[in-house]
Each structure stands twice: as structure tokens, then as C-alpha cells.
Scaffold this motif. Structure first.
Motif, mmCIF file in Angstrom:
data_model
loop_
_atom_site.group_PDB
_atom_site.id
_atom_site.type_symbol
_atom_site.label_atom_id
_atom_site.label_comp_id
_atom_site.label_asym_id
_atom_site.label_seq_id
_atom_site.Cartn_x
_atom_site.Cartn_y
_atom_site.Cartn_z
ATOM 1 N N THR A 102 0.858 -1.176 0.000
ATOM 2 C CA THR A 102 0.000 0.000 0.000
ATOM 3 C C THR A 102 0.898 1.232 0.000
ATOM 4 N N ALA A 103 0.604 2.168 -0.870
ATOM 5 C CA ALA A 103 1.459 3.355 -0.988
ATOM 6 C C ALA A 103 0.653 4.512 -1.542
ATOM 7 N N GLY A 104 1.125 5.728 -1.257
ATOM 8 C CA GLY A 104 0.461 6.923 -1.751
ATOM 9 C C GLY A 104 1.385 8.118 -1.691
ATOM 10 N N PRO A 105 0.959 9.240 -2.221
ATOM 11 C CA PRO A 105 1.834 10.413 -2.290
ATOM 12 C C PRO A 105 1.952 11.184 -0.986
ATOM 13 N N GLY A 106 1.046 10.968 -0.038
ATOM 14 C CA GLY A 106 1.059 11.791 1.166
ATOM 15 C C GLY A 106 1.339 10.988 2.417
ATOM 16 N N LEU A 123 -4.890 3.822 10.383
ATOM 17 C CA LEU A 123 -4.149 4.782 9.575
ATOM 18 C C LEU A 123 -4.832 4.885 8.227
ATOM 19 N N ASP A 124 -5.338 6.077 7.909
ATOM 20 C CA ASP A 124 -6.050 6.245 6.641
ATOM 21 C C ASP A 124 -5.631 7.538 5.946
ATOM 22 N N HIS A 125 -5.830 7.543 4.631
ATOM 23 C CA HIS A 125 -5.419 8.667 3.802
ATOM 24 C C HIS A 125 -6.212 8.588 2.503
ATOM 25 N N GLY A 126 -6.452 9.720 1.899
ATOM 26 C CA GLY A 126 -7.270 9.746 0.698
ATOM 27 C C GLY A 126 -6.545 9.422 -0.588
ATOM 28 N N VAL A 142 -7.359 -10.066 -2.955
ATOM 29 C CA VAL A 142 -6.845 -9.012 -2.077
ATOM 30 C C VAL A 142 -7.419 -7.655 -2.485
ATOM 31 N N ARG A 143 -7.901 -6.893 -1.488
ATOM 32 C CA ARG A 143 -8.442 -5.552 -1.718
ATOM 33 C C ARG A 143 -7.972 -4.627 -0.609
ATOM 34 N N ILE A 144 -7.953 -3.338 -0.878
ATOM 35 C CA ILE A 144 -7.570 -2.379 0.143
ATOM 36 C C ILE A 144 -8.779 -2.065 1.019
ATOM 37 N N LEU A 145 -8.513 -1.827 2.316
ATOM 38 C CA LEU A 145 -9.601 -1.482 3.233
ATOM 39 C C LEU A 145 -10.019 -0.030 3.046
ATOM 40 N N ASN A 160 -11.770 7.467 2.454
ATOM 41 C CA ASN A 160 -10.325 7.285 2.537
ATOM 42 C C ASN A 160 -9.949 5.801 2.550
ATOM 43 N N GLU A 161 -8.801 5.527 1.981
ATOM 44 C CA GLU A 161 -8.246 4.178 2.093
ATOM 45 C C GLU A 161 -7.543 4.017 3.441
ATOM 46 N N ARG A 162 -7.588 2.819 3.966
ATOM 47 C CA ARG A 162 -6.863 2.493 5.190
ATOM 48 C C ARG A 162 -5.580 1.728 4.856
ATOM 49 N N ILE A 163 -4.616 1.803 5.782
ATOM 50 C CA ILE A 163 -3.440 0.946 5.661
ATOM 51 C C ILE A 163 -3.861 -0.435 6.161
ATOM 52 N N GLY A 164 -4.441 -1.206 5.271
ATOM 53 C CA GLY A 164 -4.945 -2.525 5.640
ATOM 54 C C GLY A 164 -5.472 -3.254 4.421
#
Length: 291
Positions: A102-106, A123-126, A142-145, A160-164
């Protein structure tokens, strides 16, 4: 003994003896398939006939008769049981895994407010995306939470997506979940220390409700170490870390795990604390533990 020298008398004597005991019984006729035949029709001491086969060699019996014999002995059910056990053994000894990132720009701000240990936050982020590795087992799905919607893919539609991750486990058993991350902590001002703990948790993949907290948690601390530039207090920690824990699942099906955190500020109001999970990439490795 002269009597036996006469051929006619010897023959008569033999016939007399034969009439008293009778000849050996002839072999019995073939009995019904799978049963012993009857004894011979003459003589009191005739042996039983050999096992009958209705006059047909066992090697030439019709296939229908063989199938009937198998069904009569319930061999079909026994074969199904054996195949089921073999399939279970194969699934038990075949490696199953999920490899994802899981990765993102922020970066994700964990803040400096007190968060209780019995109610950690996810831990969540958009802007988080999911990449599933090629070594992930087929059927893991597999899917993102998501924070407020049912997970369906590598991103979330409206929340928002979660780190999960949400995924499908093939059977009941013990599973090992590992995640690697980097925590960045910087403290300026009058705060004395900031403690942050990260742990894994099992979530309901549909509702997002926390079902169980992991038994392993990692402690990260940032604290003031002295006057660096004569006018500010500063300390910085960059912690690349790998966290692993075990979850016991009692049935196959959909499961979900997430990275959670809680804070324990040592001072009443840490001033200028930067407490971030670097969102350049968080790696996941989930595997079944063979017992």
C-alpha cells in the motif's frame, strides 16, 4: 487267504467294501457368486464344492457386476472420504500467501494527541493505492480497506483508504501477518517526550469494526535531548520497522487486517510534534502457518 486268490471272490469282496463306505463325493456345483457351493450328492464324506462364480471367470465378470459389488460394500463412499482427506492434506501442505504493498503520495499524520491503548485508530489517507504482488496465491482476492465502504478493489470510491487489506483465506488455521513501515518523529518546543505504539488488528471487512487487537505492538518514542540552536529543543527519529503478529481463524472466508496506532504524550501538551507514517510504501506479507 486262498479266498482272495480267486478273481471273482476278490471282486466281490471289493464291491462289498465299496457298498459299506460309498465313494468320495464329487465336487459341488458352482454356488452363487461370493458363496460356497453345496457338498457332493453322494457319499457321507464328500468335500464342499469350491467357491462358485456362476460359471464365469472373475476376470471376465461384467462391469455392471463389479460396480454393484463396489456399491454393496460402500466402497464409493470410502473412496470419496479418502479423496476428501487427500484434498485437505494437499491444501494443508501447499503454501498460501499474500504479498502486497500500500502506498500513496502523502504521509499520514498520527498527531500528538493522547489516544487510548484500548481504542487505537486506523491509519487512513485519501490517496493510498494497492499493488498485489505476483507471488500472491490464486483466489486470495486481495483488496484495500476503506474507511466507511465495503472494499472492492485497489482503491476506494468515496472514502479514505486504510493501511490494511481484505482477503480470502482458504481454510481455518493460524496465519502470520507482517507489515513493514517507516515512522518519522520530530519534536520541537517544550514537550518532553511522545510515545507512539503501532499494532495490527483484525477488522470486519464489511463494517470496518475492530474485532481483535494483535498481541504484539511496537513502541516508538521521540523526546527532547537538549538545546540544539540555543532557542529550540529538538529531537528526530526515523524508524523503519517490521511488525508481525499471529491470528487464529476458525473457518475459511473473508478476513481483514489493518495497521493501527495509539499515542501516550509524556508532557501535557507537546509543542510542535511531527509524528508521521511515511506513505512512500507499506509492505504486507500474510501466510498460513503449517502446524
Amino acid at each position: 487267504m486262498k479266498l482272495l486268490e480267486s478273481p471273482s471272490l476278490a471282486l466281490g469282496f471289493a464291491l462289498a467294501l465299496w457298498g459299506c463306505s460309498g465313494p468320495q463325493g464329487t465336487p459341488g456345483a458352482g454356488g452363487p457368486s461370493g458363496q460356497a457351493g453345496p457338498t457332493g450328492p453322494t457319499g457321507a464324506t464328500g468335500p464342499a464344492g469350491v467357491q462358485g462364480n456362476d460359471g464365469i471367470s472373475p476376470d471376465l465378470e461384467p462391469i455392471e457386476a463389479r460396480v454393484a459389488a463396489i456399491e454393496a460394500q460402500d466402497l464409493g463412499a470410502q473412496l470419496q472420504t479418502a479423496l476428501g482427506r487427500l484434498d485437505a492434506l494437499e491444501r494443508r501442505t501447499t503454501a498460501w500467501r499474500v504479498i502486497a504493498r500500500t502506498a500513496g503520495p502523502g504521509d499520514i499524520n498520527l498527531g500528538d494527541a493522547a489516544i487510548p491503548a484500548n481504542n487505537p485508530r486506523s491509519l487512513d489517507h485519501g490517496s493510498i493505492g494497492l499493488t498485489v504482488g505476483p507471488r500472491t496465491s490464486a483466489g486470495a482476492n486481495v483488496r484495500i480497506l476503506c474507511d466507511g465502504e465495503i472494499p472492492t478493489g485497489t482503491t476506494c470510491s468515496t472514502t479514505n483508504e486504510r493501511i490494511g487489506l481484505a482477503f480470502e483465506v482458504p481454510q481455518a488455521g493460524l496465519y502470520r501477518v507482517c507489515v513493514d513501515y517507516t515512522l518519522f518523529q520530530l519534536m520541537n518546543g517544550t514537550g518532553s517526550a511522545m510515545d507512539t505504539y503501532l499494532l495490527l488488528a483484525e477488522l470486519d471487512p464489511r463494517s470496518g469494526v475492530t474485532l481483535a487487537l494483535g498481541e504484539t505492538e511496537l513502541h516508538h518514542r521521540v523526546e527532547n535531548r537538549g538545546n540544539v540552536n540555543q532557542d529550540i529543543w529538538q529531537s528526530q527519529q526515523v524508524n523503519p520497522t517490521k511488525l508481525c503478529d499471529y491470528f487464529e481463524w476458525t473457518a475459511p472466508g473473508e478476513r481483514a487486517v489493518a495497521l493501527m496506532y495509539y499515542n501516550r504524550p509524556i508532557s501535557t501538551a507537546p509543542n510542535g510534534t511531527n509524528n508521521y507514517l511515511e506513505n512512500s510504501g507499506t509492505g504486507w506479507a500474510i501466510e498460513r502457518v503449517l502446524e
